[in-house]
Every structure is written in structure tokens, then in C-alpha cells.
Write a protein that holds these residues in place. Structure first.
Motif, PDB file in Angstrom:
ATOM      1  N   ALA A 119       0.867  -1.187   0.000  1.00  0.00           N
ATOM      2  CA  ALA A 119       0.000   0.000   0.000  1.00  0.00           C
ATOM      3  C   ALA A 119       0.900   1.232   0.000  1.00  0.00           C
ATOM      4  O   ALA A 119       2.100   1.131   0.250  1.00  0.00           O
ATOM      5  N   THR A 120       0.303   2.373  -0.297  1.00  0.00           N
ATOM      6  CA  THR A 120       1.073   3.624  -0.292  1.00  0.00           C
ATOM      7  C   THR A 120       0.526   4.521   0.808  1.00  0.00           C
ATOM      8  O   THR A 120      -0.695   4.677   0.938  1.00  0.00           O
ATOM      9  N   PHE A 121       1.426   5.106   1.582  1.00  0.00           N
ATOM     10  CA  PHE A 121       1.040   5.981   2.687  1.00  0.00           C
ATOM     11  C   PHE A 121       1.218   7.451   2.308  1.00  0.00           C
ATOM     12  O   PHE A 121       2.098   7.806   1.524  1.00  0.00           O
ATOM     13  N   SER A 122       0.397   8.259   2.929  1.00  0.00           N
ATOM     14  CA  SER A 122       0.615   9.703   2.871  1.00  0.00           C
ATOM     15  C   SER A 122       1.774  10.057   3.782  1.00  0.00           C
ATOM     16  O   SER A 122       2.328   9.201   4.476  1.00  0.00           O
ATOM     17  N   ASP A 123       2.127  11.322   3.812  1.00  0.00           N
ATOM     18  CA  ASP A 123       3.035  11.799   4.845  1.00  0.00           C
ATOM     19  C   ASP A 123       2.383  11.562   6.207  1.00  0.00           C
ATOM     20  O   ASP A 123       1.153  11.534   6.323  1.00  0.00           O
ATOM     21  N   VAL A 124       3.208  11.405   7.222  1.00  0.00           N
ATOM     22  CA  VAL A 124       2.695  11.138   8.568  1.00  0.00           C
ATOM     23  C   VAL A 124       1.893  12.340   9.080  1.00  0.00           C
ATOM     24  O   VAL A 124       2.332  13.486   8.954  1.00  0.00           O
ATOM     25  N   TYR A 125       0.725  12.069   9.641  1.00  0.00           N
ATOM     26  CA  TYR A 125      -0.082  13.167  10.175  1.00  0.00           C
ATOM     27  C   TYR A 125      -0.076  13.215  11.694  1.00  0.00           C
ATOM     28  O   TYR A 125      -0.504  14.210  12.294  1.00  0.00           O
ATOM     29  N   TYR A 126       0.408  12.139  12.346  1.00  0.00           N
ATOM     30  CA  TYR A 126       0.460  12.169  13.808  1.00  0.00           C
ATOM     31  C   TYR A 126       1.432  11.109  14.313  1.00  0.00           C
ATOM     32  O   TYR A 126       1.472   9.998  13.791  1.00  0.00           O
ATOM     33  N   GLN A 127       2.199  11.488  15.316  1.00  0.00           N
ATOM     34  CA  GLN A 127       3.091  10.539  15.978  1.00  0.00           C
ATOM     35  C   GLN A 127       2.874  10.699  17.481  1.00  0.00           C
ATOM     36  O   GLN A 127       3.004  11.800  18.027  1.00  0.00           O
ATOM     37  N   SER A 128       2.569   9.593  18.127  1.00  0.00           N
ATOM     38  CA  SER A 128       2.099   9.659  19.509  1.00  0.00           C
ATOM     39  C   SER A 128       3.200   9.394  20.524  1.00  0.00           C
ATOM     40  O   SER A 128       4.133   8.634  20.278  1.00  0.00           O
ATOM     41  N   ASP A 129       3.031  10.004  21.713  1.00  0.00           N
ATOM     42  CA  ASP A 129       3.775   9.574  22.882  1.00  0.00           C
ATOM     43  C   ASP A 129       3.224   8.226  23.323  1.00  0.00           C
ATOM     44  O   ASP A 129       2.144   7.797  22.908  1.00  0.00           O
ATOM     45  N   LYS A 130       3.966   7.572  24.200  1.00  0.00           N
ATOM     46  CA  LYS A 130       3.476   6.352  24.826  1.00  0.00           C
ATOM     47  C   LYS A 130       2.989   6.693  26.230  1.00  0.00           C
ATOM     48  O   LYS A 130       3.426   7.692  26.832  1.00  0.00           O
ATOM     49  N   ALA A 131       2.116   5.842  26.749  1.00  0.00           N
ATOM     50  CA  ALA A 131       1.575   6.090  28.087  1.00  0.00           C
ATOM     51  C   ALA A 131       1.526   4.792  28.875  1.00  0.00           C
ATOM     52  O   ALA A 131       1.247   3.729  28.321  1.00  0.00           O
ATOM     53  N   VAL A 132       1.780   4.892  30.160  1.00  0.00           N
ATOM     54  CA  VAL A 132       1.664   3.758  31.078  1.00  0.00           C
ATOM     55  C   VAL A 132       0.230   3.705  31.595  1.00  0.00           C
ATOM     56  O   VAL A 132      -0.305   4.715  32.053  1.00  0.00           O
ATOM     57  N   ILE A 133      -0.381   2.534  31.499  1.00  0.00           N
ATOM     58  CA  ILE A 133      -1.733   2.325  32.031  1.00  0.00           C
ATOM     59  C   ILE A 133      -1.633   1.372  33.214  1.00  0.00           C
ATOM     60  O   ILE A 133      -1.050   0.287  33.093  1.00  0.00           O
TER      61      ILE A 133
END
Length: 275
Positions: A119-133
Motif C-alpha cells: 500500500a502507499t502511505f501519505s506523509d505522517v499526520y500524527y506521531q504519539s507519545d506512549k503512556a503507562v496504564i
């Protein structure tokens, strides 16, 4: 004879120009003939869709980070709100190889080299932090360092980026592995593990709706192997550069940052653990 041949060639080129020019003129407009349905922006997401990505399982309302992003992108590209068409495609269906019954899919799809082969992706629109649950009485609730986190019992779903993160970033080599995230949360509620990790938006939803007795106890650094979320298209879909132009304009205007601040932000009092 050569003169006659040249005349025929010129005539043929003129006819081709008449045929091709009107089509090219519509590219990068809502009537782009390369769209799945010219005049419409056809977008897939899963049913149900979850907050904070889509609120109330109703993408047409444009509330939630991804739903709002789609309508902002559509407007940037010249589409009216009513020209956005949503179709229901599961996550597995979206990332599967082959033609797509839509222009792009948006449902928190991480960009990976393996998926980019089919598949082909767009440019990245979001990159998340990680969280401890964790539950409020968990040993990780007071953690201030990776060393503190290592003392806890961890659980993650098999084959996920969370598993890689716990193993390679936090350095935990004995995490319990479950078939899916539901199994992880059941283990957390049952006291079999002390904590798990997830992308921040996933953690927000989990502590809101899936395991409301749990909470986010710490924010962790971004996963260095996580390339972020992208819109997913059929392989080599020619409209990708046009969509990327729209995303770039939204980033330049600060629209995506504003949407992230509106929908994807945790309680600012939650501590950050960086090492």
C-alpha cells in the motif's frame, strides 16, 4: 509522402491534446478523474470507530481527531463537507493488498516498511507519545524512572508495537504476552500484571471507557521505531502527492496541532518519565 506523414502526425497530436487536456485540467480538483468517485472524497474507517479519533462513532459529524482532520483536509482540497463519503472497512481489510473501494483509509494505521510494500502511505499526520496504564494502587503509580518501571509486572499484546516498546525501550524481558489488548486489560483488572503501555490516544480511550478504574500514570517518550500514522492508499495511487500537499498546508497553518491539542492531550499533571 513524408509531408503527408507529418501532417497526419500533427493532426493526431492535436486530437490527443483535445482528449488529454480537459482531463489533466481537472486533476487536483474535487472532480479529479483519479478519485474513486470523481466529485467525492471517499474515506474508509472502521465500524465502530472510537474516541478520541472519532466521537460518538459518527465520523460524519466531524468530531474526534481523525474525523475532524478528514473534513479539514477535504476543505483544503476544495471539497464541500457533503462531498465526503465514509465507507466501513475493517483495519485488516484496509491494510490488505489489492485495490481499494475508497480514496484512502484513516484508522490509526502506523506506517511500516511491511505495509508500504503493498500500500502507499501519505506523509505522517500524527506521531504519539506512549503512556503507562495501571490501576491506582499499582507499584508503577509512583515510578519516576525506567528502573522503577522494570520492577513491575508488565503485560502486552503479542505482535504489537507495544510489545517491542516494552522490550526494547523499557528493557523489560519478561513481559506477559496476551493474544490481544482485551486480554491485557483483563489481566490488569485481575491483578495478574501491574501495568501495560499504549499509544497515548489508545490509553485515553482505555482509561475512559474500557478500563475506567485504571489511569494513565506516566507519559513515556515516543517509540523510535514508530514512524507515525499515515493515510493509507492503494499501492501507488496517483493522488497521494495531491493529498500530501493538502496535509502540508494544514500543518503549515497549525490545524493538525490544534486538533491534537483538542482531542489527543492527556492531563498535564501526569508525570513524564524519559529515562
Amino acid at each position: 509522402m513524408a509531408h503527408k506523414h507529418n501532417i497526419l502526425t500533427v493532426a493526431l497530436l492535436a486530437v490527443m491534446a483535445m482528449v488529454v487536456t480537459p482531463v489533466l485540467a481537472q486533476e487536483k480538483t474535487p472532480n479529479d478523474p483519479r478519485l474513486f468517485t470523481p466529485g467525492k472524497l471517499t474515506v474508509s474507517t472502521s465500524e465502530p470507530s472510537y474516541p478520541p479519533w472519532v466521537l460518538d462513532n459518527n465520523p460524519e459529524a466531524g468530531e474526534g481527531f481523525e474525523a475532524a482532520l478528514v473534513y479539514a483536509l477535504a476543505a483544503e482540497l476544495g471539497f464541500k463537507k457533503e462531498d465526503v463519503v465514509w465507507v466501513d472497512v475493517t483495519f485488516d481489510g484496509a491494510i490488505a493488498p489489492g485495490p481499494k473501494p475508497y480514496d484512502f483509509s484513516i484508522q490509526q494505521i502506523s506506517v511500516t516498511p511491511e505495509r508500504a510494500k503493498v500500500a502507499t502511505f501519505s506523509d505522517v499526520y500524527y506521531q504519539s507519545d506512549k503512556a503507562v496504564i495501571a490501576l491506582p494502587n499499582s507499584t508503577v503509580a509512583a515510578a519516576k524512572s525506567f528502573a522503577d518501571l522494570k520492577a513491575a509486572r508488565w503485560g502486552v499484546a503479542v505482535g504489537t508495537t507495544d510489545f517491542d516498546y516494552v522490550t526494547h525501550v523499557l528493557g523489560i524481558d519478561n513481559a506477559a504476552v496476551y493474544d490481544d489488548q482485551a486480554g491485557v486489560f483483563q489481566a490488569l483488572q485481575g491483578g495478574q500484571i501491574d501495568a501495560t503501555v499504549a499509544a497515548l490516544p489508545t490509553a485515553l480511550y482505555a482509561t475512559c471507557c474500557q478500563v475506567p478504574e485504571a489511569k494513565i500514570t506516566a507519559i513515556l517518550p515516543k517509540d523510535p521505531k514508530d514512524e507515525g500514522l499515515g493515510l493509507l492508499f492503494a499501492y501507488e495511487n496517483p493522488i497521494v502527492p495531491w493529498i500530501n500537499e493538502g496535509l502540508a498546508k494544514l500543518k503549515e497553518k497549525g490545524v493538525i496541532d490544534e486538533l491534537a491539542k483538542k482531542y489527543l492531550i492527556a492531563d498535564p499533571s501526569i508525570p513524564e518519565i524519559t529515562q
